[in-house]
Design a protein around this motif. Structure first.
Motif, PDB file in Angstrom:
ATOM      1  N   GLU A 118      -4.869  -2.847  -2.127  1.00 39.52           N
ATOM      2  CA  GLU A 118      -5.791  -3.727  -1.403  1.00 39.52           C
ATOM      3  C   GLU A 118      -5.124  -5.073  -1.118  1.00 39.52           C
ATOM      4  O   GLU A 118      -5.334  -5.668  -0.058  1.00 39.52           O
ATOM      5  N   GLU A 127      -2.950  -4.591   1.781  1.00 39.65           N
ATOM      6  CA  GLU A 127      -3.735  -4.547   3.013  1.00 39.65           C
ATOM      7  C   GLU A 127      -4.059  -5.950   3.518  1.00 39.65           C
ATOM      8  O   GLU A 127      -4.043  -6.213   4.722  1.00 39.65           O
ATOM      9  N   VAL A 128      -4.374  -6.859   2.594  1.00 35.16           N
ATOM     10  CA  VAL A 128      -4.637  -8.247   2.982  1.00 35.16           C
ATOM     11  C   VAL A 128      -3.412  -8.840   3.667  1.00 35.16           C
ATOM     12  O   VAL A 128      -3.508  -9.498   4.704  1.00 35.16           O
ATOM     13  N   LYS A 148      -0.952  -7.175   5.152  1.00 38.59           N
ATOM     14  CA  LYS A 148      -0.659  -6.457   6.406  1.00 38.59           C
ATOM     15  C   LYS A 148      -1.524  -6.941   7.564  1.00 38.59           C
ATOM     16  O   LYS A 148      -1.124  -6.829   8.728  1.00 38.59           O
ATOM     17  N   GLN A 149      -2.705  -7.458   7.256  1.00 35.04           N
ATOM     18  CA  GLN A 149      -3.607  -7.901   8.317  1.00 35.04           C
ATOM     19  C   GLN A 149      -3.136  -9.176   9.001  1.00 35.04           C
ATOM     20  O   GLN A 149      -3.611  -9.514  10.079  1.00 35.04           O
ATOM     21  N   GLN A 150      -2.225  -9.893   8.375  1.00 34.35           N
ATOM     22  CA  GLN A 150      -1.734 -11.162   8.925  1.00 34.35           C
ATOM     23  C   GLN A 150      -0.234 -11.041   9.200  1.00 34.35           C
ATOM     24  O   GLN A 150       0.566 -10.901   8.268  1.00 34.35           O
ATOM     25  N   THR A 151       0.134 -11.072  10.476  1.00 32.98           N
ATOM     26  CA  THR A 151       1.554 -10.964  10.848  1.00 32.98           C
ATOM     27  C   THR A 151       2.398 -11.999  10.128  1.00 32.98           C
ATOM     28  O   THR A 151       3.491 -11.710   9.638  1.00 32.98           O
ATOM     29  N   TRP A 200       2.973 -10.830   6.216  1.00 39.05           N
ATOM     30  CA  TRP A 200       3.823  -9.691   5.847  1.00 39.05           C
ATOM     31  C   TRP A 200       5.260  -9.872   6.348  1.00 39.05           C
ATOM     32  O   TRP A 200       6.218  -9.500   5.656  1.00 39.05           O
ATOM     33  N   LYS A 204      -8.990 -12.125  -3.767  1.00 39.33           N
ATOM     34  CA  LYS A 204      -7.769 -11.316  -3.738  1.00 39.33           C
ATOM     35  C   LYS A 204      -6.503 -12.178  -3.808  1.00 39.33           C
ATOM     36  O   LYS A 204      -5.403 -11.676  -3.596  1.00 39.33           O
TER      37      LYS A 204
END
Length: 418
Positions: A226, A229-230, A232-235, A238, A358
């Motif tokens: 998770e 995933e947090v 990955k949601q922000q270019t 990551w 998170k």
């Protein structure tokens, strides 16, 4: 009430208003000042003790490896666990355990009972504590450093930390010379108790916990992903974590292996010159931190971050050009300033983009990316230097940092990050 009024008016405070507007920031800052001061003293004394006990420089590498292994192994787990607990309470527990460990080290050193095995055990558990402290500390900062004080709070914190990295080693050298290593370890233990007392004032701070569905069984693996995933949601997140994991391989090798060789062996300068050069980097960081905090808002942060990385790489590339102490100090001043700018932008962006519940696991992923490949970087630097020479390796690694920074700027998500 003053802090609440500032929030209600949605105004950002400046450097000089922080202590008045946020008592929580004040407590967190002074707790860390004392904690880092003690650690800085120990960082000077520890190598002296290891050399005295083992008569082997290689043994210091073993001690640091034993310290870093639990950090690398536990970070994916500790970040998840921290998100499910009160982060201030975790910091309180860690500070108390670190006090007990350093007090034990001080006592056995006073009694002349210190041996390498006891040092291994203490450093291992210090690493375990560090793996829980850093995600907790990052989460508490994200909570306390609200939007109104974020820029100023991050910059003042980093300025103070850089100042302690310059002052702490000097104090450590004085203590071990005038008194003994045992006194230094004892002072480090006391600083953890002082930090503990400051953190006690934050014990009523509440955090949003990670929400767990009653019908679903949570697992560490699921919670860890998770966090991914947090990211990955922000270019911005990551790409930066991956890029700096790679850059740190080259950066760590240059700073820990090639720079000392360049100054002490290649240029044949006195050891004091190496201290001056490193101090110049800290001075640059302090100046940049002050400038960052004086401004309430910074735009084009993606461009600023990777431009500063490219400038750092170019400065490293110029280190072998002239055997001049002022020139080397100027380059390191610039490197320190650029690193501080990039670090402050990164810290503030994490606090803005990552959900509070998170934050611990994302901070763990960030820290894991920073430290996991450092040992590989040290080994790679040594192997490459033996094969092609130290100067060629320095040029190649510096050029790689510049190339990576410029390449990342071609990504629209990075260029437009504001």
């Amino acid at each position: 009430m003053g802090f609440v009024k500032v929030q209600q008016r949605n105004r950002k405070v400046t450097f000089f208003q922080l202590f008045q507007q946020s008592p929580q920031f004040t407590a967190l800052l002074f707790g860390q000042i004392f904690s880092l001061l003690g650690s800085s003293i120990t960082n000077v004394i520890l190598p002296i003790v290891v050399l005295r006990e083992s008569k082997s420089a290689a043994m210091m590498g073993t001690v640091m490896a034993i310290y870093m292994v639990p950090i690398i192994l536990l970070l994916p787990i500790s970040g998840v666990l921290v998100d499910k607990m009160n982060k201030v309470k975790v910091m309180l527990i860690v500070d108390f355990v670190r006090f007990a460990l350093m007090l034990t080290l001080s006592i056995i050193t006073f009694l002349n009972q210190l041996n390498m095995m006891s040092l291994f055990i203490i450093m291992f558990f210090m690493g375990v504590m560090e793996s829980f402290f850093q995600p907790s500390y990052s989460g508490v900062r994200a909570k306390v450093f609200t939007k109104e004080i974020r820029n100023a709070a991050n910059s003042l914190t980093q300025v103070m930390m850089q100042g302690l990295k310059i002052f702490g080693p000097i104090l450590g050298g004085i203590i071990v010379s005038a008194f003994s290593a045992a006194w230094g370890f004892g002072i480090d233990a006391v600083t953890y108790i002082i930090s503990f007392l400051f953190l006690l004032t934050l014990r009523r701070l509440s955090f949003q916990s990670d929400v767990i569905q009653p019908t679903a069984k949570s697992s560490l693996k699921k919670d860890f992903f998770e966090g991914i995933e947090v990211v990955k949601q922000q270019t911005w997140l990551w790409i930066s974590i991956l890029v700096f994991s790679l850059i740190n391989i080259f950066w760590g090798g240059i700073m820990k292996v090639l720079l000392p060789w360049l100054i002490n062996v290649h240029y044949k300068f006195e050891p004091t010159v190496f201290g001056l050069v490193i101090s110049a980097s800290g001075a640059g960081a302090i100046v940049c931190g002050i400038m960052f905090g004086l401004r309430k808002k910074w735009n084009k942060r993606g461009v600023l971050t990777y431009s500063s990385v490219a400038i750092s790489g170019l400065s490293l590339l110029l280190l072998p050009v002239f055997a001049s102490v002022p020139f080397l100090m100027l380059l390191m001043f610039l490197i320190g300033a650029c690193n501080m700018l990039g670090g402050l932008i990164w810290e503030t962006s994490l606090q803005e983009l990552v959900p509070e519940e998170k934050f611990g696991r994302v901070a763990s992923l960030d820290m894991l990316g920073t430290v996991a490949l450092l040992p590989a970087g040290y080994l790679l630097t040594g192997w490459v230097a033996e094969g092609i020479g130290e100067i060629t390796t320095l040029i190649a690694f510096s050029s790689a940092i510049v190339f990576i920074a410029i390449l990342v700027l071609f990504n629209k998500g990075i260029r437009t990050f504001n």
